[in-house]
Design a protein around this motif. Sequence first.
Motif, PDB file in Angstrom:
ATOM      1  N   ALA A 165       0.851  -1.194   0.000  1.00 34.83           N
ATOM      2  CA  ALA A 165       0.000   0.000   0.000  1.00 34.83           C
ATOM      3  C   ALA A 165       0.884   1.240   0.000  1.00 34.83           C
ATOM      4  N   VAL A 166       0.532   2.207  -0.850  1.00 31.62           N
ATOM      5  CA  VAL A 166       1.276   3.467  -0.920  1.00 31.62           C
ATOM      6  C   VAL A 166       0.277   4.616  -0.883  1.00 31.62           C
ATOM      7  N   PRO A 167       0.686   5.810  -0.437  1.00 30.62           N
ATOM      8  CA  PRO A 167      -0.237   6.959  -0.457  1.00 30.62           C
ATOM      9  C   PRO A 167      -0.682   7.290  -1.884  1.00 30.62           C
ATOM     10  N   ILE A 228      -0.476   4.983   6.366  1.00 34.96           N
ATOM     11  CA  ILE A 228       0.091   5.058   5.017  1.00 34.96           C
ATOM     12  C   ILE A 228      -0.662   6.107   4.207  1.00 34.96           C
ATOM     13  N   GLY A 229      -1.973   6.092   4.291  1.00 33.35           N
ATOM     14  CA  GLY A 229      -2.788   7.072   3.582  1.00 33.35           C
ATOM     15  C   GLY A 229      -2.502   8.500   4.006  1.00 33.35           C
ATOM     16  N   ALA A 230      -2.030   8.658   5.252  1.00 35.45           N
ATOM     17  CA  ALA A 230      -1.682   9.997   5.748  1.00 35.45           C
ATOM     18  C   ALA A 230      -0.322  10.454   5.247  1.00 35.45           C
ATOM     19  N   GLY A 231       0.369   9.589   4.492  1.00 32.58           N
ATOM     20  CA  GLY A 231       1.641   9.988   3.895  1.00 32.58           C
ATOM     21  C   GLY A 231       2.869   9.684   4.717  1.00 32.58           C
ATOM     22  N   LEU A 232       2.737   8.836   5.761  1.00 30.92           N
ATOM     23  CA  LEU A 232       3.883   8.554   6.623  1.00 30.92           C
ATOM     24  C   LEU A 232       4.852   7.544   6.025  1.00 30.92           C
ATOM     25  N   ALA A 248      -9.702   3.776   3.210  1.00 29.64           N
ATOM     26  CA  ALA A 248      -8.331   4.235   3.411  1.00 29.64           C
ATOM     27  C   ALA A 248      -7.769   4.787   2.101  1.00 29.64           C
ATOM     28  N   PRO A 249      -7.197   6.020   2.119  1.00 31.70           N
ATOM     29  CA  PRO A 249      -6.724   6.662   0.880  1.00 31.70           C
ATOM     30  C   PRO A 249      -5.365   6.132   0.437  1.00 31.70           C
ATOM     31  N   VAL A 250      -5.347   4.909  -0.069  1.00 32.12           N
ATOM     32  CA  VAL A 250      -4.099   4.299  -0.515  1.00 32.12           C
ATOM     33  C   VAL A 250      -4.293   3.684  -1.892  1.00 32.12           C
ATOM     34  N   ARG A 251      -3.181   3.369  -2.542  1.00 30.72           N
ATOM     35  CA  ARG A 251      -3.188   2.614  -3.790  1.00 30.72           C
ATOM     36  C   ARG A 251      -2.522   1.268  -3.532  1.00 30.72           C
ATOM     37  N   TRP A 252      -3.062   0.236  -4.180  1.00 25.99           N
ATOM     38  CA  TRP A 252      -2.605  -1.125  -3.934  1.00 25.99           C
ATOM     39  C   TRP A 252      -1.724  -1.611  -5.077  1.00 25.99           C
ATOM     40  N   LEU A 253      -0.553  -2.150  -4.745  1.00 25.43           N
ATOM     41  CA  LEU A 253       0.382  -2.655  -5.733  1.00 25.43           C
ATOM     42  C   LEU A 253       0.762  -4.094  -5.394  1.00 25.43           C
TER      43      LEU A 253
END
Length: 297
Positions: A165-167, A228-232, A248-253
Motif C-alpha cells: 500500500a502506498v499513499p 500510510i494514507g496519511a503519507g507517513l 483508506a486513501p491508498v493505492r494497492w500494488l
Amino acid sequence: MDLPALRTFQVVARHEHISRAAAELRVAQPAVSRTIARLEADLGVLLFDRQGRSIRLNRHGAAFLRRVERALGELDDARREVADAVGRDQGRVAVAAETLLTLSSLLSAFRAAHPGVEIRLYQSTAAVMRRQLAAREVDFCVASQPLRGAGLRSVVLMEEDVLLAVPVGHPLAGRGRVRLEDVMDEPFVTTRAGHWQRELLERLFAAAGRTPVITCEGDEPAATQFLIGAGLGIGLIPALARNESPEAPVRWLRLDAPDCRRTLSLVRRADTYVSTAERRFAAAAVAHFARRGRADH
C-alpha cells in the motif's frame, strides 16, 4: 491446599508480580502474599525466589506450575463437558488474534446465530498467543504466522496475497506491480516486532541482504493503512484489508517478492476437551473465511 490457592499461584506465576496478580484476581496484595506463603509452607519448599519486591518462579515453582496447570485444565475441561452433557448453558469461547478487526464480521455472524455463547477476545502477538494457549487462557488463536509447539493443532482458514500500500500521491501509485529493489530505500509503516507484518517485512529484506527503513511502528495492524494514507510511508497490507477498510486513501500494488503471502490459521491445544460452543465457533470460522477467500478472488 485448595483450588483458590492453586489458581492464585497460577496467576502469580504467570505475572511474577504480586500486585499485577492481585489486580487480575481482584483481591488485596496482602491476601495474595499470604496465600502463596501458606502454599509454600504446605509444600515445604519455596516456589519463588525473592529479591526485594521482585519475585521469580524458581525450578521448584516451575515444576509445580506444570502440574497445577494440568490439574486445573482437567477440571475446567470436566466442568465444560458436564455443562455440555446436561445442556445447562451454551458455553464460552476465548479467542486471541493479532488484530481484532479480522474477527469483526465473523463474530457478528456467530453471535447472531448463537446469542447464548459468551465470547472473550484478546489482542496478542504470536509469542503471547503461545503462552495463552499453554496456560489455557484462550481456546483458539487466529494466527497470521505459524504457532509452533508440541500439542498444538492448526487448521488453515485462508491464504491470501500481501499487497504493498502506498499513499495516493506517491510516485509508485500509478504502477500495478513493483520489485523489492524499487522500495529498498522507502520509509515503511509497520507493526512492532512480533506481529506478522513486521516479521514478513524483515524476512523479505533479509533475503536481499538489507534492513527496512521503518518510519512508524505500532501495536494495531488495522491502523497501518490509514497511517500510510496519511503519507507517513508505505507498507505491507493483507489483500483482505481492501474490503475491510475500503475508505483508506491508498493505492494497492503487487510486490514481486517470493512468499509475499499470509496464511491465516485457527490454532488450539490438541489435548483439551472441545465444547459444543468451541466446535460451533471453529466450524463458523472455517466457513466464514472460506467465503471471504473466494470473494477476494
